[in-house]
Design a protein around this motif. Structure first.
Motif, mmCIF file in Angstrom:
data_model
loop_
_atom_site.group_PDB
_atom_site.id
_atom_site.type_symbol
_atom_site.label_atom_id
_atom_site.label_comp_id
_atom_site.label_asym_id
_atom_site.label_seq_id
_atom_site.Cartn_x
_atom_site.Cartn_y
_atom_site.Cartn_z
ATOM 1 N N GLN A 10 39.924 39.842 35.038
ATOM 2 C CA GLN A 10 41.376 39.841 35.022
ATOM 3 C C GLN A 10 41.875 40.020 36.441
ATOM 4 N N LEU A 11 42.703 39.109 36.880
ATOM 5 C CA LEU A 11 43.368 39.228 38.176
ATOM 6 C C LEU A 11 44.840 39.489 37.898
ATOM 7 N N ARG A 12 45.355 40.529 38.544
ATOM 8 C CA ARG A 12 46.707 40.961 38.218
ATOM 9 C C ARG A 12 47.764 40.313 39.089
ATOM 10 N N CYS A 13 48.906 40.074 38.463
ATOM 11 C CA CYS A 13 50.051 39.510 39.168
ATOM 12 C C CYS A 13 51.315 40.122 38.576
ATOM 13 N N ASP A 18 33.196 30.380 40.603
ATOM 14 C CA ASP A 18 34.585 30.861 40.569
ATOM 15 C C ASP A 18 34.947 31.683 41.808
ATOM 16 N N SER A 19 33.980 31.928 42.671
ATOM 17 C CA SER A 19 34.254 32.668 43.903
ATOM 18 C C SER A 19 35.263 31.901 44.742
ATOM 19 N N ALA A 20 36.381 32.534 45.026
ATOM 20 C CA ALA A 20 37.477 31.871 45.747
ATOM 21 C C ALA A 20 38.598 32.886 45.933
ATOM 22 N N VAL A 21 39.677 32.412 46.518
ATOM 23 C CA VAL A 21 40.884 33.238 46.611
ATOM 24 C C VAL A 21 41.903 32.693 45.625
ATOM 25 N N TYR A 22 42.496 33.578 44.849
ATOM 26 C CA TYR A 22 43.430 33.191 43.810
ATOM 27 C C TYR A 22 44.839 33.672 44.168
ATOM 28 N N GLN A 67 49.978 37.733 47.802
ATOM 29 C CA GLN A 67 49.092 37.844 48.955
ATOM 30 C C GLN A 67 47.694 37.299 48.691
ATOM 31 N N GLY A 68 47.412 37.032 47.454
ATOM 32 C CA GLY A 68 46.103 36.486 47.117
ATOM 33 C C GLY A 68 45.098 37.570 46.754
ATOM 34 N N THR A 69 44.162 37.211 45.885
ATOM 35 C CA THR A 69 43.063 38.095 45.507
ATOM 36 C C THR A 69 41.763 37.345 45.734
ATOM 37 N N LYS A 70 40.915 37.926 46.559
ATOM 38 C CA LYS A 70 39.626 37.293 46.820
ATOM 39 C C LYS A 70 38.631 37.729 45.758
ATOM 40 N N LEU A 71 38.113 36.772 45.026
ATOM 41 C CA LEU A 71 37.161 37.047 43.943
ATOM 42 C C LEU A 71 35.749 36.759 44.413
ATOM 43 N N SER A 72 34.902 37.752 44.287
ATOM 44 C CA SER A 72 33.485 37.581 44.597
ATOM 45 C C SER A 72 32.693 37.788 43.318
#
Lengths: 114, 115
Positions: A20-23, A85-89, A106-111
């Motif tokens: 889950q990436l929050r916004c 899926d590693s990227a910046v979202y 600002q973006g979330t970097k997913l590793s």
């Protein structure tokens, strides 16, 4: 004023785990909401968008997001992540009267851990 | 399908010189074109929005004198970075839309390095 906040600058999850990436957004009227992904040294690709209707929207690569007006949120989710899926979202916002203008978080970097 | 091309993909210019970048929409008519900049380690900022039959609207901190934009037809736009300095480096994205309620299609960007 409109704004978008992605509280997590970096997120690390294991391959196969859920994500889950929050916004969170700030806008007094009905927002148009987007999630974009930026792979290394590339531009932006649209994952999914919300204009109206069903608050759960499906996107590419099994991503989905849920719009919550009460929480002013548009969190991105995926049931099982893959190393690719590693990227910046980036979460982004526009509105009916200024649709051409996107305001980005600002973006979330997913590793992804193997 | 709808595609957006940007040229060049990478460019290097000396401090104080100018650099022109181009954006081409293929497969749809770009009634509006937005130019964004992503400075190093930052998010995307809108520079200006150009809509056919309307004046180009620049965001605060960006001016026509510094970033002149041309949008002569429904498939092409260009932007010049005049008198570039170190703070102008970054990835410049072009986002084009075919009309209201349509998504914005992005090009791959032009990466500007200023020496």
């Amino acid at each position: 004023a409109q704004s978008v906040t992605q509280p997590d600058a970096r997120v690390t999850v294991s391959e196969g785990a859920s994500l889950q990436l929050r916004c969170k957004y700030s806008y007094s009227a009905t927002p148009y909401l987007f999630w974009y992904v930026q792979y290394p040294r590339q531009g932006l690709q649209l994952l999914l968008k919300y204009y109206s209707g069903d608050p759960v929207v499906q996107g590419v690569n099994s991503f989905e997001a849920e719009f919550s007006k009460s929480n002013s949120s548009f969190h991105l989710q995926k049931a099982s992540v893959h190393w690719s899926d590693s990227a910046v979202y980036f979460c982004a916002l526009s509105n009916l009267y200024n649709q051409g203008k996107l305001i980005f978080g600002q973006g979330t970097k997913l590793s992804i851990k193997p | 399908g709808a595609l957006v091309y940007q040229y060049p993909r990478r460019t290097i210019c000396k401090s104080g010189t100018s650099m022109r970048m181009e954006c081409q929409a293929v497969g749809f008519q770009a009634t509006s074109v937005a130019w964004y900049r992503q400075s190093p380690q930052k998010t995307f900022e809108l520079i200006a929005l150009s809509t056919v039959n309307s004046a180009i609207k620049y965001e605060q901190n960006f001016t026509q004198e510094k970033f002149p934009i041309s949008h002569p037809n429904l498939s092409f736009s260009s932007m010049t970075v005049l008198n570039a300095y170190l703070e102008d480096r970054g990835l410049y994205l072009c986002g084009a839309r075919p009309g209201p309620y349509a998504e914005q299609f992005f090009g791959p960007g032009t990466r500007l390095t200023v020496l």
